[in-house]
Design an enzyme around this catalytic site. Sequence first.
Site, short mmCIF file in Angstrom:
data_model
loop_
_atom_site.label_atom_id
_atom_site.label_comp_id
_atom_site.label_asym_id
_atom_site.label_seq_id
_atom_site.Cartn_x
_atom_site.Cartn_y
_atom_site.Cartn_z
N ALA A 178 40.92 44.03 41.61
CA ALA A 178 41.78 43.30 40.80
C ALA A 178 41.75 43.78 39.37
O ALA A 178 40.25 43.69 38.78
CB ALA A 178 41.74 41.74 40.94
N LYS A 179 42.55 44.12 38.73
CA LYS A 179 42.35 44.33 37.13
C LYS A 179 42.64 43.09 36.38
O LYS A 179 43.54 42.71 36.09
CB LYS A 179 43.38 45.37 36.61
N ALA A 180 41.58 42.40 36.50
CA ALA A 180 41.78 40.84 35.77
C ALA A 180 40.91 40.78 34.75
O ALA A 180 39.92 41.54 34.19
CB ALA A 180 40.99 39.94 36.83
#
Length: 320
Positions: free
Chosen positions: A157-159
Amino acid sequence: MLQPTEKIWHNGRLIPWEDAKIHVLSHVVSYGSSVFEGIRCYHTNKGPAIFRANDHALRLLRSAKIYRMDIPFSVDQLTASFVDVVRVNRVESCYLRPIALRGYGALGVLPTNNPVEVYVACYPWGSYLGEECLNSGVDVCVSSWNRIAPNTLPALAKAGANYMNSQLIRMEAAVNGYSEGIALDEAGYVSEGSGENLFIVQDGKLLTPPLGASVLPGITRDTIVKIAGQLGIPIVETIIPRELLYIADELFFTGTACEVTPIRSVDRITIGPGYRGPVTEKIQKRYFDIVNGRVSDEFNWLTFVPAGERETEPIGAGVI
Ligand code: PPE
């Protein structure tokens, strides 16, 4: 410094740049609850073209899914929002920053009573690690910080929260006089930079760490895999011991922001010839030919932005 444009897309509407504000007690501020994207739009001779817009929209939705965050927009709607933002802001080349965040509501870890707000901004942004670095390469170190471990913060996830780890890596590198740091994963194998994927050239082959090594599934990473296919360069996803960095023939970073940036030293050990190697150069050239629309768009990666509302002189042409 950030160079403002006029409008930002918010939940389906375009609002003035200065109105895109959130409350300090929004969930995201305390708990880092955001997922986001970074996309480049390039100046081409057919107008601005957003690179791999659909793939970025899809990754945003996947990042949100991992965090049980409902985004009420489809890949097509998000892609259309990217086009709208570039068009109304009359930019020729820019960086786009879509963000979905948990907003103002309750304040506790459980986010179910916080609205999800989706924003898409765009602004001019030049080269990431310095213009000259695209030719000469950057000096990097292996970070004393590991990349986020599996089953802690999900690396796929690009969180926003992941970038607390990235900040530690990047700040340590800067303090010690390096352009960037390479993090190892929990097992001690090579993972990625604070904001870039990594490729090694060894004996005519390309090597890159697998998704299980706590890397972001980079869209540029995937682009390089496809370019390597076109150029007939064999490519292997494999775990990479740290010392392979030192004895690599060539090394380079990839990412939307850094594009294809050669690495000329790691921990002050010179890599290969100490400047951009021939395989890196070939791949980099093909990358820029593709994103700038100079070769046929074989994979359908360019989304052209119609000149709709660009009645005044565009800004940002030639910035990137
Ligand atoms: N790893 C990380 C940790 C990462 O942040 C990026 C993007 C990549 C790999 C490459 O992914 P892709 O852009 O899909 O090829 N980093 C963004 C810059 C972060 C920043 O704001 O600084 C980027 O390149 O846009």
